[in-house]
Enzyme design. Structure first.
Site, PDB file in Angstrom:
ATOM      1  N   ALA A 188       0.845  -1.200   0.000  1.00 35.17           N
ATOM      2  CA  ALA A 188       0.000   0.000   0.000  1.00 35.17           C
ATOM      3  C   ALA A 188       0.878   1.248   0.000  1.00 35.17           C
ATOM      4  O   ALA A 188       2.017   1.216   0.472  1.00 35.17           O
ATOM      5  CB  ALA A 188      -0.874  -0.007   1.244  1.00 35.17           C
ATOM      6  N   GLY A 210       0.697  -5.143   1.246  1.00 32.81           N
ATOM      7  CA  GLY A 210      -0.365  -5.229   0.240  1.00 32.81           C
ATOM      8  C   GLY A 210       0.135  -5.863  -1.059  1.00 32.81           C
ATOM      9  O   GLY A 210      -0.655  -6.428  -1.822  1.00 32.81           O
ATOM     10  N   GLU A 246      -0.309  -9.402  -0.481  1.00 34.55           N
ATOM     11  CA  GLU A 246      -1.752  -9.676  -0.480  1.00 34.55           C
ATOM     12  C   GLU A 246      -2.293  -9.683  -1.910  1.00 34.55           C
ATOM     13  O   GLU A 246      -3.120 -10.510  -2.283  1.00 34.55           O
ATOM     14  CB  GLU A 246      -2.486  -8.632   0.382  1.00 34.55           C
ATOM     15  CG  GLU A 246      -2.141  -8.797   1.860  1.00 34.55           C
ATOM     16  CD  GLU A 246      -2.690  -7.682   2.730  1.00 34.55           C
ATOM     17  OE1 GLU A 246      -2.361  -6.504   2.450  1.00 34.55           O
ATOM     18  OE2 GLU A 246      -3.440  -7.973   3.678  1.00 34.55           O
ATOM     19  N   GLU A 273       3.713  -5.060   7.848  1.00 37.94           N
ATOM     20  CA  GLU A 273       2.766  -4.067   8.369  1.00 37.94           C
ATOM     21  C   GLU A 273       2.926  -3.782   9.850  1.00 37.94           C
ATOM     22  O   GLU A 273       2.765  -2.646  10.299  1.00 37.94           O
ATOM     23  CB  GLU A 273       1.316  -4.518   8.096  1.00 37.94           C
ATOM     24  CG  GLU A 273       0.847  -4.323   6.666  1.00 37.94           C
ATOM     25  CD  GLU A 273       1.116  -5.514   5.781  1.00 37.94           C
ATOM     26  OE1 GLU A 273       2.005  -6.319   6.123  1.00 37.94           O
ATOM     27  OE2 GLU A 273       0.451  -5.648   4.744  1.00 37.94           O
TER      28      GLU A 273
HETATM   29  N1  3HC Z   1       4.497   3.571   0.191  1.00 48.88           N
HETATM   30  C1  3HC Z   1       4.951   4.786  -0.149  1.00 48.88           C
HETATM   31  N2  3HC Z   1       6.239   5.064  -0.416  1.00 48.88           N
HETATM   32  C2  3HC Z   1       7.097   4.036  -0.329  1.00 48.88           C
HETATM   33  C3  3HC Z   1       6.704   2.743   0.024  1.00 48.88           C
HETATM   34  C4  3HC Z   1       5.330   2.512   0.287  1.00 48.88           C
HETATM   35  N3  3HC Z   1       4.865   1.313   0.602  1.00 48.88           N
HETATM   36  N4  3HC Z   1       7.788   1.959   0.044  1.00 48.88           N
HETATM   37  C5  3HC Z   1       8.829   2.727  -0.298  1.00 48.88           C
HETATM   38  N5  3HC Z   1       8.402   3.978  -0.516  1.00 48.88           N
HETATM   39  C6  3HC Z   1       9.217   5.119  -0.975  1.00 48.88           C
HETATM   40  C7  3HC Z   1      10.255   5.527   0.042  1.00 48.88           C
HETATM   41  O1  3HC Z   1       9.720   6.447   0.966  1.00 48.88           O
HETATM   42  C8  3HC Z   1      11.302   6.138  -0.847  1.00 48.88           C
HETATM   43  O2  3HC Z   1      10.838   7.426  -1.193  1.00 48.88           O
HETATM   44  P1  3HC Z   1      11.880   8.625  -1.385  1.00 48.88           P
HETATM   45  O3  3HC Z   1      12.778   8.202  -2.499  1.00 48.88           O
HETATM   46  O4  3HC Z   1      11.012   9.777  -1.681  1.00 48.88           O
HETATM   47  O5  3HC Z   1      12.602   8.743  -0.083  1.00 48.88           O
HETATM   48  C9  3HC Z   1      11.250   5.300  -2.111  1.00 48.88           C
HETATM   49  O6  3HC Z   1       9.967   4.676  -2.087  1.00 48.88           O
HETATM   50  C10 3HC Z   1      12.306   4.217  -2.182  1.00 48.88           C
HETATM   51  O7  3HC Z   1      12.259   3.477  -0.993  1.00 48.88           O
HETATM   52  P2  3HC Z   1      13.589   3.010  -0.248  1.00 48.88           P
HETATM   53  O8  3HC Z   1      14.551   4.125  -0.176  1.00 48.88           O
HETATM   54  O9  3HC Z   1      13.173   2.367   1.019  1.00 48.88           O
HETATM   55  O10 3HC Z   1      14.135   1.931  -1.295  1.00 48.88           O
HETATM   56  P3  3HC Z   1      14.882   0.575  -1.022  1.00 48.88           P
HETATM   57  O11 3HC Z   1      15.174   0.009  -2.333  1.00 48.88           O
HETATM   58  O12 3HC Z   1      15.991   0.786  -0.034  1.00 48.88           O
HETATM   59  O13 3HC Z   1      13.803  -0.374  -0.277  1.00 48.88           O
HETATM   60  C11 3HC Z   1      11.677  -1.445   0.023  1.00 48.88           C
HETATM   61  C12 3HC Z   1      12.687  -0.803  -0.958  1.00 48.88           C
HETATM   62  C13 3HC Z   1      12.296  -2.728   0.631  1.00 48.88           C
HETATM   63  C14 3HC Z   1      10.450  -1.794  -0.728  1.00 48.88           C
HETATM   64  C15 3HC Z   1      11.387  -0.454   1.183  1.00 48.88           C
HETATM   65  O14 3HC Z   1      11.058   0.798   0.615  1.00 48.88           O
HETATM   66  C16 3HC Z   1      10.256  -0.859   2.071  1.00 48.88           C
HETATM   67  O15 3HC Z   1      10.453  -1.651   2.986  1.00 48.88           O
HETATM   68  N6  3HC Z   1       9.044  -0.274   1.830  1.00 48.88           N
HETATM   69  C17 3HC Z   1       7.927  -0.452   2.701  1.00 48.88           C
HETATM   70  C18 3HC Z   1       7.311  -1.813   2.551  1.00 48.88           C
HETATM   71  C19 3HC Z   1       6.105  -1.925   3.446  1.00 48.88           C
HETATM   72  O16 3HC Z   1       6.153  -1.640   4.626  1.00 48.88           O
HETATM   73  N7  3HC Z   1       4.977  -2.356   2.869  1.00 48.88           N
HETATM   74  C20 3HC Z   1       3.751  -2.468   3.562  1.00 48.88           C
HETATM   75  C21 3HC Z   1       2.963  -1.216   3.355  1.00 48.88           C
HETATM   76  S1  3HC Z   1       1.500  -1.201   4.328  1.00 48.88           S
HETATM   77  C22 3HC Z   1       0.425  -2.204   3.473  1.00 48.88           C
HETATM   78  O17 3HC Z   1       0.757  -2.724   2.439  1.00 48.88           O
HETATM   79  C23 3HC Z   1      -0.939  -2.340   4.076  1.00 48.88           C
HETATM   80  C24 3HC Z   1      -1.734  -3.403   3.422  1.00 48.88           C
HETATM   81  O18 3HC Z   1      -1.775  -4.534   4.245  1.00 48.88           O
HETATM   82  C25 3HC Z   1      -3.133  -2.958   3.160  1.00 48.88           C
END
Ligand code: 3HC
Ligand code: NAI
Length: 708
Positions: A73, A112, A115, A135
């Protein structure tokens, strides 16, 4: 909800559609990480429906463009009102699509993203792909039926491992867990197309991950597994609610039919998302990424390549830093003052690796590979070709200057010369070299091979390239880099020192070390501040106080009790007593009535009136002293952002991430309240509590440290 039929297809900027033979290839193209924002969700629903209605299409392949399948997400949307279509509606809808949908996964399928993949009927992945539901680390739980579908696909125990602990797993493991149907060698799309053709030819039935619709067992049948993860959540994520909410959601789904469990999740999810913990964790997520953005160091400035490293000094820190190089697969040359010191250091490193082998963390072969990367010498010429050298000798300015001038005379041009000093003036160290622009601080936290923080210190001479190289090294070492300016203790130690100071004074005033430490542990710190001091050794600060005695301002209160403990040989764990007592070789702090007696004596000698001290005063004094110093650090431009201080506290000192950080915590407390306390302590305890100008200004203008 409106689904699209035939020609009435809304085109999507972020979701591509291509017909290849009888397959529809649907691509997600939302850089950088294909987050599932509104536009992506809208596009996914319309393009998959288009494929489902198109008679030429027999099966659908869903793939991400760029570096990843999807990172889940869009976290930035969490602060806005929810907009349909919800990811859950899309996934549930795909259960009813008759044509097989195959997710082709590279990079990450997280949250997500996983998912969404579970909403597809099959999943193929390249070996390097990672899978997970992180999450809980954002204070929520998988909110698009992951808590219901993952147990059905991977079994309860594997699902709990992913959902409750939030750590990602490899594609191979996901394959073993039944999450991935096939690992693709070579080109992912080609492999996914072959897989799709195969399932069409073999008329393989679609696998719908919400099946069976009834629950998959009674919680009683799984009570041991459930308890195991409840205990793990409490231990590994102490104080955090989301792992328990995630667990509760999975447990609900055991007995309840799918639809009912999902409905319950829809009530539970917004409560988690809107909680203070989730807000703090989301703040921490973006703060961590912000820390890597350094003024002046744009994308045009590249880090220098580090193909081999050097470390000077193989004591506590040197050993850990050497392990960082070796763990990253980088050959490292170590320099010591004597052969004996080298042998000692290497023996400790070997023991450390052996411990990792014994705990099953690495294999024997991995240990051998790491040790093979380490070379030792007492001769400076051996580091001449190193790309980056980190000095970690005793904390002594003259010694460090001497070493840097020797390095300057032997090391190749273009190498980065770094010091791991905790407090010394790196401007002075840099100025003894003919290349001060290549000198930086790389301040590791103990144990260096474990702690994730790396404070990169910018001197007044450091070039942007040298700083970029330091930050690049943090990434190579799988650490989080944050930049600090030169100042006594830089950012991390400087902002923490007042907390230690107040803890020391509080014992003089009548609190016990155990009371102080309990307050801080209850707040969420992994260890109490005085137990940490005992672990590090009380002589470190004692020596520093003595060396800086000539600078002491008599108007500032002095920690007499801390000195007295050292004078009595109570240097902490290593001598069996300090703020606590330990017994022979012990590591568990045991409250020591002696400390109270010594504190009483010191109080009488120095005219301190002892009293009962409340837990709330302990918390306010320890935390707000740090906040006030953090504000001064910002005011002086030693840190770029309040969020950088927060990241240093999280990764350097184990500050509870679900509280965001020390500066974020101050914002949440309300800066007027913080200032009021700081002023009150200033009037009682004097100069050390002088309120920061920045803090006063923020209060006057109604702003905060972290909210812009
Ligand atoms: N939403 C919005 N922005 C995101 C994002 C996300 N899920 N994941 C990464 N970004 C953004 C970062 O903020 C960053 O932005 P910036 O360049 O403006 O600073 C850019 O994407 C690149 O991210 P990273 O610098 O972290 O890149 P890496 O290559 O080092 O890592 C990654 C990539 C492993 C995917 C890492 O970004 C990460 O762990 N992201 C979050 C993953 C996460 O927590 N997902 C769950 C989201 S909640 C969800 O899905 C709810 C669902 O159950 C409904
Ligand atoms: P230590 O005392 O454990 O090790 C220092 C090592 O340097 C010893 O092995 C010594 O033999 C070696 N050494 C001394 N002179 C030398 C020379 N001329 N050439 C080569 N080697 C020499 O010290 P520790 O704790 O590892 O600290 C090292 C540095 O790291 C200090 O600057 C300290 O402030 C800093 N630091 C320490 C932290 C800690 O918690 N211990 C945390 C972060 C930084």
């Amino acid at each position: 909800m409106l689904f699209f039929r035939g020609e009435n297809i809304a085109m999507s900027e972020v979701i591509g559609f291509e017909l290849r033979g009888r397959l529809a290839i649907i691509t997600i193209d939302n850089p950088p990480v294909n987050a599932l924002g509104l536009e992506v969700r809208q596009g996914l629903i319309s393009q998959v429906d288009r494929a489902s209605w198109d008679e030429k299409v027999a099966a659908i392949v869903l793939i991400g463009l760029g570096r990843t399948f999807t990172a889940g997400a869009d976290i930035r949307e969490f602060d806005k009102p929810v907009q349909e279509p919800h990811l859950l509606s899309i996934i549930d809808h795909w259960d009813t699509i008759e044509k097989p949908i195959i997710a082709a996964i590279h990079g990450t399928a997280l949250g997500g993203g996983l998912e969404l993949a579970l909403g597809c009927h099959f999943r193929v992945a390249v070996q390097a792909a990672m899978f997970g539901t992180p999450e809980v680390k954002l204070g929520i739980f998988p909110g698009a039926a992951g808590t219901q579908r993952l147990p059905r696909v991977a079994g309860l125990e594997h699902a709990l491992e992913l959902i409750v602990l939030g750590e990602p797993i490899s594609a191979m493991k996901a394959f073993q867990y039944g999450i991935v149907d096939q690992i693709i060698e070579g080109d992912l799309l080609d492999g996914a197309i072959s897989f799709a053709e195969k399932i069409l030819e073999e008329k393989m039935p679609r696998r719908v991950s919400s099946q069976p619709k009834q629950g998959i067992g009674s919680p009683d049948d799984f009570k041991d597994i459930i308890q195991k993860y409840r205990d793990l959540a409490s231990r590994k994520m102490r104080g955090q609610d989301s792992p328990h909410q995630a667990l509760a959601s999975v447990v609900d789904g055991l007995e309840m039919p799918y639809e009912q469990a999902v409905l319950k999740d829809r009530e539970r999810f917004p409560i988690c998302k809107d909680s203070d913990q989730s807000k703090a964790l989301r703040y921490a997520f973006f703060a961590e990424r912000e820390a890597s953005k350094i003024p002046g160091v744009g994308k045009n400035i590249s880090a220098r390549a580090i193909t081999n490293g050097g470390v000077i000094g193989l004591g506590t820190m040197g050993q850990g830093i050497v392990m960082c190089f070796a763990n990253a697969g980088i050959p490292v040359q170590v320099l010591e003052s004597s052969q004996e010191a080298l042998e000692n250091g290497i023996k400790n490193i070997q023991q450390n690796y052996q411990g990792m082998v014994d705990r099953g963390r690495i294999s024997d072969q991995e240990m051998v590979n790491c040790l093979d990367l380490i070379s030792t010498s007492t001769d400076y010429s051996t580091v001449a070709d190193s790309d980056l050298i980190i000095e970690a000798v005793f904390e002594n300015l003259e010694l460090k200057k001497d070493i840097f001038s020797k390095l300057d005379s032997v090391v190749k041009k273009g190498a980065v010369l770094a010091t791991n000093t905790s407090y010394m003036d790196i401007n002075q160290i840099a100025s003894v070299t003919s290349r001060p622009e290549d000198v930086i601080g790389l301040h590791f936290f103990v144990p260096a091979q474990v702690m994730k923080m790396l404070e990169v210190v910018r001197t007044k001479y450091s070039s942007n390239e040298a700083i970029a190289t330091g930050m690049g090294l943090a990434k190579i070492f799988k650490k989080v880099g944050g930049v600090a300016g030169v100042s006594h203790g830089f950012v991390a130690n400087r902002s923490r020192a007042p907390m230690v100071r107040e803890a020391n004074f509080l014992v003089e005033e009548g609190a016990s070390p155990a009371q102080i430490d309990k307050v801080l542990r209850d707040f969420g710190m992994p260890m109490g501040v005085l137990a940490v001091s005992d672990m590090s050794g009380l002589d470190v600060s004692w020596r520093m106080r003595k060396s800086l005695a000539h600078l002491h301002d008599d108007e500032e209160r002095y920690p007499y009790l801390a000195d007295r403990l050292c004078e009595m040989g109570r240097l902490g764990r290593k001598t069996g007593s300090g703020w606590y007592t330990y017994g022979e070789g012990g590591t568990v702090p045991i409250p020591d009535p002696q400390v109270d007696i010594i504190a009483q004596e010191v109080a009488i000698e120095t005219g301190i009136e002892r009293r009962q001290i409340s837990d709330s005063e302990i918390a306010d004094r320890c935390l707000f002293a740090a906040v006030n110093e953090g504000a001064k650090i910002l005011e002086e431009g030693i840190a770029y952002r309040a969020s950088d201080i927060d990241i240093m506290w999280q990764y350097g000192f184990g500050f509870p991430r679900w509280r965001g950080g020390i500066m974020y915590h101050a914002d949440k407390t309300g800066l007027p309240n913080v200032l009021q306390k700081v002023e009150e302590f200033y009037s009682v305890h004097g100069k050390l509590w002088k309120p920061s100008e920045l803090l006063k200004n923020l209060v006057a203008s109604g702003s905060s440290f972290t909210q812009g």
